[in-house]
Write a protein that holds these residues in place. Sequence first.
Motif, mmCIF file in Angstrom:
data_model
loop_
_atom_site.group_PDB
_atom_site.id
_atom_site.type_symbol
_atom_site.label_atom_id
_atom_site.label_comp_id
_atom_site.label_asym_id
_atom_site.label_seq_id
_atom_site.Cartn_x
_atom_site.Cartn_y
_atom_site.Cartn_z
ATOM 1 N N ASN A 1 0.759 -1.361 -0.049
ATOM 2 C CA ASN A 1 0.116 -0.099 -0.076
ATOM 3 C C ASN A 1 0.943 1.290 0.079
ATOM 4 O O ASN A 1 1.968 1.257 0.432
ATOM 5 N N GLY B 1 -1.459 -1.894 6.173
ATOM 6 C CA GLY B 1 -2.843 -1.551 6.447
ATOM 7 C C GLY B 1 -3.799 -2.981 6.707
ATOM 8 O O GLY B 1 -3.028 -3.916 6.808
ATOM 9 N N GLU B 2 -4.922 -2.980 6.488
ATOM 10 C CA GLU B 2 -5.864 -3.928 6.592
ATOM 11 C C GLU B 2 -5.413 -4.912 5.416
ATOM 12 O O GLU B 2 -5.359 -4.554 4.282
ATOM 13 N N ALA B 3 -5.156 -6.122 5.631
ATOM 14 C CA ALA B 3 -4.958 -7.087 4.672
ATOM 15 C C ALA B 3 -6.301 -7.286 3.719
ATOM 16 O O ALA B 3 -7.279 -7.150 4.084
ATOM 17 N N GLN C 1 0.551 -7.092 11.004
ATOM 18 C CA GLN C 1 0.193 -5.925 10.854
ATOM 19 C C GLN C 1 0.971 -4.875 11.440
ATOM 20 O O GLN C 1 1.315 -5.096 12.689
ATOM 21 N N LYS D 1 -5.522 -16.975 5.072
ATOM 22 C CA LYS D 1 -4.901 -16.944 6.269
ATOM 23 C C LYS D 1 -4.550 -18.139 7.145
ATOM 24 O O LYS D 1 -3.409 -18.461 7.826
ATOM 25 N N SER E 1 1.657 -6.596 6.468
ATOM 26 C CA SER E 1 0.497 -5.693 5.913
ATOM 27 C C SER E 1 0.588 -4.258 6.599
ATOM 28 O O SER E 1 0.103 -4.190 7.808
#
Length: 492
Positions: free
Chosen positions: A60, A107-109, A122, A115, A105
Motif C-alpha cells: 500500500n 494496512g488492513e490485509a 500488521q 490466512k 500488511s
Amino acid sequence: MNLIQRFFNGFKTYSQLIAFELNREEFTYDRFSALVNGSRLLLESQPDFFPQQPVGVFCNEKAETYAAVFAIWFSGGIFVPLNPALPPSVNNELIRKYNLQLVISPGEAPAGVNKEDVKILQTAQITSDRSLPVYDWNPEHTVYILTTSGSTGTPKSVPISLKNLEAFVEGFLELYPELSPDDNFLQTYDLTADAAFTGYLIPFLLGATVFTVPPGAFKPFAVAKVLSEKPISWVQVTPSLLACLHPFFHSFNLPGIRHFHFGGEALPADLAEEWRQHVPNAEISNVYGPTETTVTATIYKCMPGEKLKARRNIVSIGKPLKKVKVFIQKDPGSDEGELLIAGDQVMKSYLFSTIQSFREVSDDAVVYYPTGDFVEMDKECYLYYLGRRDEQVKISGYRVDLIEVENQIRRLLPQVGNVAAVAVERSAGVFQLVAFVENYSGSGKEITDQMRHVFPAYKIPEKIVGVFNFPISTSGKTDKKTLVRNYLKSLE
C-alpha cells in the motif's frame, strides 16, 4: 561497507532531515527509522523467521510499506512485493509459489487471503526506538524477488542479489554526482515494480526527500498536482503517463525540476521535445532495463539546450551503466539486432524454471541475457530501441513494426494523447491491425486516407478505435491486453 549497511548508517546520519512527504504528512529519517525498527522487531520475534527467508509485503502507499522493505533487509530477509489491488487468487498463488510463511500488511490485509497458509503481520503505526544490529549480508544473497508480467505468456520469478543491486546504485550515482540531500524526488511507480526503487532507494541513500503520489486518484492527474504544488527536483514517469497529460501541457511551467526521467516504454521524441519547453532547466533522461538486469541497465542523458538523440521518432536509450556490458546480435546483412546484456547487474537465473534465458556469445565467451528487444547503435555508441520481437508482427504475411504505425498516427494527430497499435487475433492465425487512440472521437477514415500516401496497405490499421482514457498497468505502462480485451467485447 555494503549497501544495506549504508542505508542503516544513513538513517542515523540524516535523522533530522525529511525522508518523506506522504499524503501531506512529513516523516523525518528518525521517525521513519522508528517505523523500520517496529516492523523489524515484530518480524524477528516470529519463531518461524530466519535470514534469507522470503517475506511478503502488501504494498500500500503508506510509510509502513517502505519501512517494511528496510525492516526485511536489515533482518537479512528477502523482500517479495504483493499488490493488494490484484485478485486474491493471484496473491494466494504467489504466497504458495514463494512459500511465504510471513506477510507484512501495513494496512488492513486485502480480503480473500488464505490466512491458513500464511501469518499476516500488521505493522500500522508500530514503532520502536530500539535498533538492532544490521544483518551481515553476503553479496550473493538475494535481496528481492519480482514476478515479471510475462511477455511470453508465462510469468517468471526474478531473484536480484545484493551484488546486482549494489552495481546498479553505483552505476547510477556515478552518472548523477550532483544529487544531494537538497533534492526532492517524486516516486510515481507502483511499489511492486522495480522502477520504484530508483524513486526511493537513491534518495534514501543521499538523505534526500521522497514525495509520493496520493492513492485513489487518476495517477496522471495526481502526478500533475504534486509537480505543480511541491518543490520537486527529480521525477521519473512512463511515457504513457506523460502522454495522458498532453492536452494540458500549456498549463505547466516547472523551472525547478532539474531531472526529468522516462522509462518503461519507448519514448516518442516529439512528445519529449514538446514537454522540454515546460521543464526548461531539466536534463531529460531515458532509461532502459529489463527486470532481469536490475532496474536500469542503460541511460541516455540530454542536458538543457542539447538536441535529443532519436531515430524513427524514438529517443535513444543511451549507454550502459558502469558494470553493464552490452552486445548486439545482429541479423545477417543488417545493422540492427537483439540487445544482449551481461555484467554485475544481471541476475544469475530464474527461480522455479528449468529454462534459463542466457546466451553465450562466441567472440568473448561471456554469458549474456537476451532481452528480446531490437536495437541499433550509432558511431558514438548510443543505443536506439527499435521494438520488441512481439511488437514486430505479421499481417497478411508482411512484417509490420507497431512502433512505426504508432509514430505515423501521432504525426497525423498531434493533439491526442496515447496511441497503441496492436495485432488482434480475430481467428486462429488471422490477425487484424488495430490502432487505439486516446481522446479521439473521429471515424478513423481521415487517418487511414492520409496513411495511404506513405504506407503500403498492410501497414494501415483496419480499424482505429477512440478511447477516452487508456488503461494503465500497475507499472505505469499502457495496458494493451485490456485495450484488446475491451475491443473484442465490443464486437460480440
